[in-house]
Write a protein that holds these residues in place. Structure first.
Motif, PDB file in Angstrom:
ATOM      1  N   ASN A 114       4.635  -3.865   2.553  1.00 13.57           N
ATOM      2  CA  ASN A 114       3.391  -3.894   1.846  1.00 13.57           C
ATOM      3  C   ASN A 114       3.389  -5.273   0.214  1.00 13.57           C
ATOM      4  O   ASN A 114       3.900  -4.742  -0.020  1.00 13.57           O
ATOM      5  CB  ASN A 114       3.067  -2.619   0.962  1.00 13.57           C
ATOM      6  CG  ASN A 114       3.230  -1.669   2.369  1.00 13.57           C
ATOM      7  OD1 ASN A 114       2.130  -1.843   3.127  1.00 13.57           O
ATOM      8  ND2 ASN A 114       3.849  -0.467   2.246  1.00 13.57           N
ATOM      9  N   PHE A 115       2.585  -6.150   0.904  1.00 16.61           N
ATOM     10  CA  PHE A 115       2.916  -7.011   0.591  1.00 16.61           C
ATOM     11  C   PHE A 115       1.334  -7.796  -0.120  1.00 16.61           C
ATOM     12  O   PHE A 115       0.602  -7.800   0.537  1.00 16.61           O
ATOM     13  CB  PHE A 115       3.527  -8.526   1.092  1.00 16.61           C
ATOM     14  CG  PHE A 115       4.836  -8.761   1.156  1.00 16.61           C
ATOM     15  CD1 PHE A 115       5.494  -9.171   0.104  1.00 16.61           C
ATOM     16  CD2 PHE A 115       4.784  -7.814   2.432  1.00 16.61           C
ATOM     17  CE1 PHE A 115       6.694  -8.561   1.477  1.00 16.61           C
ATOM     18  CE2 PHE A 115       5.982  -8.220   3.061  1.00 16.61           C
ATOM     19  CZ  PHE A 115       7.424  -8.848   2.072  1.00 16.61           C
ATOM     20  N   PRO A 116       1.626  -7.658  -1.561  1.00 14.90           N
ATOM     21  CA  PRO A 116      -0.521  -8.125  -1.507  1.00 14.90           C
ATOM     22  C   PRO A 116      -0.509  -9.569  -2.040  1.00 14.90           C
ATOM     23  O   PRO A 116      -0.048 -10.350  -2.204  1.00 14.90           O
ATOM     24  CB  PRO A 116      -0.428  -7.535  -3.494  1.00 14.90           C
ATOM     25  CG  PRO A 116       0.981  -8.163  -4.109  1.00 14.90           C
ATOM     26  CD  PRO A 116       2.244  -7.730  -2.905  1.00 14.90           C
ATOM     27  N   VAL A 117      -1.425 -10.620  -1.180  1.00 15.45           N
ATOM     28  CA  VAL A 117      -1.828 -11.137  -1.103  1.00 15.45           C
ATOM     29  C   VAL A 117      -3.291 -12.158  -2.223  1.00 15.45           C
ATOM     30  O   VAL A 117      -4.072 -11.654  -2.102  1.00 15.45           O
ATOM     31  CB  VAL A 117      -2.424 -12.168   0.515  1.00 15.45           C
ATOM     32  CG1 VAL A 117      -2.787 -13.093   0.376  1.00 15.45           C
ATOM     33  CG2 VAL A 117      -1.253 -11.302   1.738  1.00 15.45           C
ATOM     34  N   ARG A 151      -7.838  -7.204  11.117  1.00 17.41           N
ATOM     35  CA  ARG A 151      -8.159  -6.070   9.696  1.00 17.41           C
ATOM     36  C   ARG A 151      -8.058  -4.842  10.119  1.00 17.41           C
ATOM     37  O   ARG A 151      -8.495  -4.139  10.780  1.00 17.41           O
ATOM     38  CB  ARG A 151      -9.603  -7.160   9.202  1.00 17.41           C
ATOM     39  CG  ARG A 151      -9.960  -7.898   9.200  1.00 17.41           C
ATOM     40  CD  ARG A 151     -11.208  -8.628   9.605  1.00 17.41           C
ATOM     41  NE  ARG A 151     -11.676  -9.538   9.386  1.00 17.41           N
ATOM     42  CZ  ARG A 151     -12.688 -10.341   9.049  1.00 17.41           C
ATOM     43  NH1 ARG A 151     -13.968 -10.060   9.371  1.00 17.41           N
ATOM     44  NH2 ARG A 151     -12.959 -12.028   8.706  1.00 17.41           N
ATOM     45  N   GLU A 152      -7.475  -3.838   8.655  1.00 19.02           N
ATOM     46  CA  GLU A 152      -7.183  -3.020   8.387  1.00 19.02           C
ATOM     47  C   GLU A 152      -9.929  -1.952   8.270  1.00 19.02           C
ATOM     48  O   GLU A 152      -9.869  -3.244   8.067  1.00 19.02           O
ATOM     49  CB  GLU A 152      -7.150  -2.597   7.115  1.00 19.02           C
ATOM     50  CG  GLU A 152      -5.243  -2.753   7.268  1.00 19.02           C
ATOM     51  CD  GLU A 152      -4.888  -1.093   8.048  1.00 19.02           C
ATOM     52  OE1 GLU A 152      -5.903  -0.669   8.822  1.00 19.02           O
ATOM     53  OE2 GLU A 152      -3.811  -1.099   7.640  1.00 19.02           O
ATOM     54  N   PRO A 153      -9.748  -1.591   8.837  1.00 18.23           N
ATOM     55  CA  PRO A 153     -11.078  -0.797   8.634  1.00 18.23           C
ATOM     56  C   PRO A 153     -11.050  -0.506   7.074  1.00 18.23           C
ATOM     57  O   PRO A 153     -10.997  -0.198   6.622  1.00 18.23           O
ATOM     58  CB  PRO A 153     -10.631   0.870   9.144  1.00 18.23           C
ATOM     59  CG  PRO A 153      -9.980   0.530  10.295  1.00 18.23           C
ATOM     60  CD  PRO A 153      -9.061  -0.390   9.517  1.00 18.23           C
ATOM     61  N   GLY A 154     -12.694  -1.257   6.718  1.00 18.03           N
ATOM     62  CA  GLY A 154     -12.745  -1.186   5.106  1.00 18.03           C
ATOM     63  C   GLY A 154     -14.110  -1.406   5.632  1.00 18.03           C
ATOM     64  O   GLY A 154     -15.261  -1.827   5.803  1.00 18.03           O
ATOM     65  N   SER A 155     -14.555  -1.285   3.742  1.00 20.98           N
ATOM     66  CA  SER A 155     -15.819  -1.207   3.195  1.00 20.98           C
ATOM     67  C   SER A 155     -15.833  -2.470   2.431  1.00 20.98           C
ATOM     68  O   SER A 155     -15.729  -2.195   1.086  1.00 20.98           O
ATOM     69  CB  SER A 155     -16.452  -0.193   2.350  1.00 20.98           C
ATOM     70  OG  SER A 155     -16.090   0.660   2.968  1.00 20.98           O
ATOM     71  N   SER A 166      -7.996 -12.640 -10.447  1.00 22.12           N
ATOM     72  CA  SER A 166      -7.658 -12.824  -9.374  1.00 22.12           C
ATOM     73  C   SER A 166      -8.089 -11.419  -8.153  1.00 22.12           C
ATOM     74  O   SER A 166      -8.926 -10.316  -9.110  1.00 22.12           O
ATOM     75  CB  SER A 166      -6.197 -12.626  -9.447  1.00 22.12           C
ATOM     76  OG  SER A 166      -5.649 -13.236 -10.235  1.00 22.12           O
ATOM     77  N   ALA A 167      -8.034 -11.662  -6.915  1.00 20.73           N
ATOM     78  CA  ALA A 167      -8.301 -10.615  -6.335  1.00 20.73           C
ATOM     79  C   ALA A 167      -7.291 -10.361  -4.774  1.00 20.73           C
ATOM     80  O   ALA A 167      -6.543 -11.695  -4.800  1.00 20.73           O
ATOM     81  CB  ALA A 167     -10.033 -11.058  -5.545  1.00 20.73           C
ATOM     82  N   TRP A 168      -7.066  -9.104  -4.810  1.00 21.76           N
ATOM     83  CA  TRP A 168      -5.704  -9.089  -3.983  1.00 21.76           C
ATOM     84  C   TRP A 168      -6.619  -8.796  -2.508  1.00 21.76           C
ATOM     85  O   TRP A 168      -7.278  -7.864  -2.634  1.00 21.76           O
ATOM     86  CB  TRP A 168      -4.756  -8.503  -4.358  1.00 21.76           C
ATOM     87  CG  TRP A 168      -5.278  -6.973  -4.099  1.00 21.76           C
ATOM     88  CD1 TRP A 168      -5.632  -6.599  -5.726  1.00 21.76           C
ATOM     89  CD2 TRP A 168      -4.481  -5.865  -3.565  1.00 21.76           C
ATOM     90  NE1 TRP A 168      -5.437  -5.414  -5.448  1.00 21.76           N
ATOM     91  CE2 TRP A 168      -4.882  -4.858  -4.310  1.00 21.76           C
ATOM     92  CE3 TRP A 168      -3.109  -5.769  -2.772  1.00 21.76           C
ATOM     93  CZ2 TRP A 168      -4.741  -3.368  -3.686  1.00 21.76           C
ATOM     94  CZ3 TRP A 168      -3.566  -5.017  -2.205  1.00 21.76           C
ATOM     95  CH2 TRP A 168      -3.771  -3.575  -2.654  1.00 21.76           C
ATOM     96  N   ALA A 169      -5.803  -8.736  -1.536  1.00 25.05           N
ATOM     97  CA  ALA A 169      -5.456  -8.197  -0.107  1.00 25.05           C
ATOM     98  C   ALA A 169      -4.189  -7.650  -0.136  1.00 25.05           C
ATOM     99  O   ALA A 169      -3.425  -8.690  -0.063  1.00 25.05           O
ATOM    100  CB  ALA A 169      -6.212  -9.001   0.906  1.00 25.05           C
ATOM    101  N   LEU A 223     -10.483  -7.278   0.403  1.00 30.01           N
ATOM    102  CA  LEU A 223     -10.260  -8.084  -1.058  1.00 30.01           C
ATOM    103  C   LEU A 223     -10.407  -6.916  -1.943  1.00 30.01           C
ATOM    104  O   LEU A 223     -11.786  -6.392  -1.446  1.00 30.01           O
ATOM    105  CB  LEU A 223     -10.828  -9.809  -0.824  1.00 30.01           C
ATOM    106  CG  LEU A 223     -10.159 -10.602  -0.758  1.00 30.01           C
ATOM    107  CD1 LEU A 223     -10.923 -12.147  -0.611  1.00 30.01           C
ATOM    108  CD2 LEU A 223      -8.698 -10.893  -1.811  1.00 30.01           C
ATOM    109  N   GLY A 224     -10.237  -6.643  -2.968  1.00 25.78           N
ATOM    110  CA  GLY A 224     -10.174  -6.121  -3.993  1.00 25.78           C
ATOM    111  C   GLY A 224      -9.998  -6.791  -5.408  1.00 25.78           C
ATOM    112  O   GLY A 224      -7.991  -7.521  -5.244  1.00 25.78           O
ATOM    113  N   PRO A 225     -10.275  -6.023  -6.883  1.00 28.26           N
ATOM    114  CA  PRO A 225      -9.755  -7.049  -7.747  1.00 28.26           C
ATOM    115  C   PRO A 225      -8.542  -6.321  -8.137  1.00 28.26           C
ATOM    116  O   PRO A 225      -7.451  -5.824  -8.477  1.00 28.26           O
ATOM    117  CB  PRO A 225     -11.425  -6.425  -8.944  1.00 28.26           C
ATOM    118  CG  PRO A 225     -10.854  -4.802  -8.198  1.00 28.26           C
ATOM    119  CD  PRO A 225     -11.496  -4.671  -6.494  1.00 28.26           C
ATOM    120  N   GLY A 226      -8.022  -7.714  -8.911  1.00 33.53           N
ATOM    121  CA  GLY A 226      -6.298  -7.536  -9.338  1.00 33.53           C
ATOM    122  C   GLY A 226      -5.841  -8.176  -8.516  1.00 33.53           C
ATOM    123  O   GLY A 226      -5.739  -8.840  -8.012  1.00 33.53           O
TER     124      GLY A 226
END
Length: 229
Positions: A114-117, A151-155, A166-169, A223-226
């Motif tokens: 698991n890597f944050p992009v 793509r993983e399912p998500g909102s 920054s934002a990360w996925a 994408l989410g914050p951080g």
């Protein structure tokens, strides 16, 4: 002088009164001398129900026909605060030239890598990211290794990035040593921000990745914050 009996004079007066009333009735009923009905003006009349609609019902009808892209979403700032909003205007979107891409430290678990992009706003203005980034592993010559991640399912949420934020996925795949997938070692990960065409190159130091086989799927989250979970 001829004497007229009183009864005869009364009868003549009654006849005259009836004649006058008849003339007045003919003038008031809108007919001409030949008894023809009033003329009609041709044209198109609108539906009667349109006149009875209130302004509120007109607004509701217009809203029902509005494109779905204008439906409310969620805005998340780099600080974590959320608020309801519509999909961001194109002018507020972060463009590739305003961002920097990097890959964070691996956080393995349960046979998964698991890597944050991470996408960081390096411009002087506040901009937004919404949805999924694009990604592709490449070798030193720039040739792609393996298929595009799924793509993983998500909102999706709208992440507002102030300068320097920054934002990360999450980029996830099964450990090739466990899955038995064919592997390759990338030189870099190409990252494309949402709704952009140009990519950013992030150095890859995460070792081998799966590129083919039944267990070679690489997945990306929204994408989410951080910069990390």
């Amino acid at each position: 002088m001829v004497y007229t009996p009183r009864s005869a004079r009364h009868g003549a007066l009654l006849v005259g009164t009836v004649a006058v009333l008849g003339l007045l009735t003919a003038c008031g009923n809108g007919t001409d001398g030949h008894g023809s009905p009033p003329a009609s003006v041709s044209g198109t009349a609108g539906p009667a129900q349109e006149d009875s609609k209130s302004p509120a019902s007109d607004t509701a009808s217009a809203s029902a026909g509005a494109p779905s892209s204008s439906a409310p979403g969620t805005t998340v700032s780099a600080g974590g605060a959320t608020s309801a909003t519509t999909t961001p205007a194109a002018s507020s979107r972060c463009h590739t030239s305003e961002l920097r891409a990097s890959v964070g430290r691996n956080d393995p678990g349960a046979g998964q890598e698991n890597f944050p992009v991470v996408l960081t706003n390096r411009s002087a203005r506040t901009c937004t990211l919404h949805g999924y980034p694009g990604a592709a592993f490449v070798d030193a010559s720039g040739s792609q290794l393996g298929p595009d991640p799924t793509r993983e399912p998500g909102s999706p949420v709208t992440v507002t990035l102030k300068p320097g934020k920054s934002a990360w996925a999450g980029l996830t795949f099964s450990n090739p040593g466990i899955s038995g997938a064919k592997t390759a070692t990338p030189a870099a990960l190409l990252v494309t921000p949402p709704d952009e065409h140009d990519s950013l190159k992030a150095a890859w130091s995460g070792g081998e990745v799966p590129v083919s086989g039944s267990s070679s799927a690489v997945r990306l989250t929204v994408l989410g914050p951080g910069t990390a979970p």
